[in-house]
Design a protein around this motif. Sequence first.
Motif, short mmCIF file in Angstrom:
data_model
loop_
_atom_site.label_atom_id
_atom_site.label_comp_id
_atom_site.label_asym_id
_atom_site.label_seq_id
_atom_site.Cartn_x
_atom_site.Cartn_y
_atom_site.Cartn_z
N VAL A 69 38.26 41.65 48.85
CA VAL A 69 38.86 40.79 47.84
C VAL A 69 39.52 41.56 46.69
N ARG A 70 38.94 42.71 46.34
CA ARG A 70 39.53 43.55 45.30
C ARG A 70 39.43 45.01 45.72
N GLU A 71 40.25 45.85 45.10
CA GLU A 71 40.27 47.25 45.52
C GLU A 71 38.90 47.90 45.33
N SER A 182 48.48 33.22 45.33
CA SER A 182 49.39 34.34 45.60
C SER A 182 48.72 35.71 45.49
N TYR A 183 47.57 35.79 44.81
CA TYR A 183 46.90 37.07 44.64
C TYR A 183 45.87 37.36 45.73
N CYS A 184 45.58 36.38 46.59
CA CYS A 184 44.33 36.43 47.35
C CYS A 184 44.48 36.82 48.82
N ILE A 185 43.60 37.69 49.27
CA ILE A 185 43.65 38.21 50.63
C ILE A 185 42.89 37.32 51.62
N GLY A 220 31.76 27.48 51.60
CA GLY A 220 33.11 27.39 52.13
C GLY A 220 34.04 28.00 51.11
N GLN A 221 35.18 28.51 51.55
CA GLN A 221 36.15 29.06 50.59
C GLN A 221 36.68 27.96 49.70
N ASN A 222 36.65 26.75 50.19
CA ASN A 222 37.17 25.60 49.47
C ASN A 222 36.32 24.41 49.92
N ASP A 323 35.45 31.31 37.64
CA ASP A 323 36.04 32.64 37.91
C ASP A 323 37.34 32.75 37.13
N ILE A 324 37.57 33.93 36.57
CA ILE A 324 38.82 34.16 35.82
C ILE A 324 39.43 35.49 36.24
N ILE A 325 40.74 35.47 36.43
CA ILE A 325 41.45 36.73 36.72
C ILE A 325 42.21 37.13 35.46
N ILE A 326 42.00 38.35 35.03
CA ILE A 326 42.69 38.87 33.85
C ILE A 326 43.79 39.81 34.33
N ILE A 355 39.53 41.90 36.75
CA ILE A 355 40.89 42.36 36.47
C ILE A 355 41.68 42.25 37.77
N TYR A 356 42.89 41.73 37.67
CA TYR A 356 43.73 41.53 38.86
C TYR A 356 43.82 42.80 39.69
N SER A 357 43.68 42.63 40.99
CA SER A 357 43.77 43.77 41.90
C SER A 357 44.83 43.45 42.95
#
Length: 458
Positions: A69-71, A182-185, A220-222, A323-326, A355-357
């Motif tokens: 999900v993130r680096e 748009s950010y999500c793998i 579930g993811q959703n 959850d928050i993405i900065i 932090i956005y990855s």
Amino acid sequence: MLTYKDYISKVKNINLKRETPPLCYLHSFGCQQNVSDGEKITGLLVDMGYGVTGDLRSADIIIYNTCAVRENAEMKVFGCVGELKHLKEQNPELIIGLCGCMMQQKHIAEKVQKTYKQVDIIFGTFALNEFPKLLFEAITNKKRICEITENYTENQEEYNIVRNSSFKASVPIMNGCNNFCSYCIVPYVRGRERSRNSSSVLNEIKQLADSGYKEIMLLGQNVNSYGRGLDEKIIFPELLRKINGIDGDFKIRFMSSHPKDATQELIDTIIGCDKICKHLHLPLQSGSNRILKAMNRQYTIEQYMEIVNYARSKIPDFSFTTDIIIGFPNETYEDFLQTMQIVRQVKYDNIYSFIYSKREGTKAAEFEDFTSFEDKSRWMRELLQAQREISTEHYKRFNGRILSVLFDAESKTEGYISGKSDEFIIVESKADKTVIGQRKSVKITRTFNWALQGEIID
Ligand code: SAH
Ligand code: SF4
Ligand code: F3S
């Protein structure tokens, strides 16, 4: 053609010839869904004659179930795999396997094959059924194997699940995601959304309730889009009501809910069902409509607040976490301040901020990003500081109140044990370890910014 069950028998026969049963070590990184997959993989290993160990060094097979999900999640995995090199040198018979979300990405699987020669087996998120065959081949042919399929064949078989806990159980009700934020793998590594039949979900929960499980976490993811694509006509609140009707002394949680599918009916169901914890994890991601649009989140901040306000009109201190993405590409300080404003307005009981990855293959990875990492880090610190102040204040509402707490671990504080209240807040009490696994009424006597403390009253 041999089925996965045939391969389970083949590996088991090999293991039965050994003097003592071989041991497996499995660690899942990432979300609850991955942890739940890990429980199925452990189940397969136990079926194949392995014992389970928590000690890496004593294991005959080591499996890392990875997260993409993130680096930094990926870096952690690479670090752990690197450390296995010397174990493999000491014991060439050791089998090392990597599976899960990271492996579902072609460039990562290739990197592992090229750089980490100690790894014997690689498989993705769609290939659980393939695992016994891969393991059999790795043991008998002593060759390295990689199996990354993108075809999901619905698995109607019920796995033997080796659960990590005897009182808290995770039950996946759907898998995959269609949202393509748009950010999500996740949609790329878990495929399209697939819901489980309600009868299969209900049967599993009945069994868990009969065996005395105290908490059921639906995954579930959703989760709240549950039911889409099924032959039967059912939506998530209806499933919740059916689960609530199952006899037993258990509570129900679920995650994650997507704000675009969070309805008043969902809130009414949470409030109206005695077994459902009065808490909703509702990922906000950003408080700026401009950024929400670029993220493809499919709701506005006004729609998000409508659902929060509706819940609070029914229960004034209804518990929300988020959850928050900065630092999404080109987020400005003004955008960030809008996020801060929502955080102050909602008064979350907890926030998980990241932090956005940049994730290769996602839409946002193509966006140019002019916001510096220093700015993003500074905003993150500001957010965390604000949240500490908010939770310090907001947790005070519990002082003197009696909360229902499921104790699940020893606390770091000597002589104390810790658990979660229905509101999903950490609660510590002075008690014997034997209370772990039990639900108790706790009178809150002290509040911190990260937890509550109280006395068990019954
Ligand atoms: N399906 C869930 C969450 C999946 S991932 C949902 O939609 O809520 C868990 C959290 O990781 C997300 O809510 C998001 O806040 C964060 N996340 C996902 N991709 C990310 C990225 N590329 N960079 C930083 N955080 C990310
Ligand atoms: Fe990722 Fe969005 Fe799907 Fe959650 S809803 S898994 S953030 S694409
Ligand atoms: Fe990570 Fe896969 Fe979960 S990417 S967050 S383990 S779905």
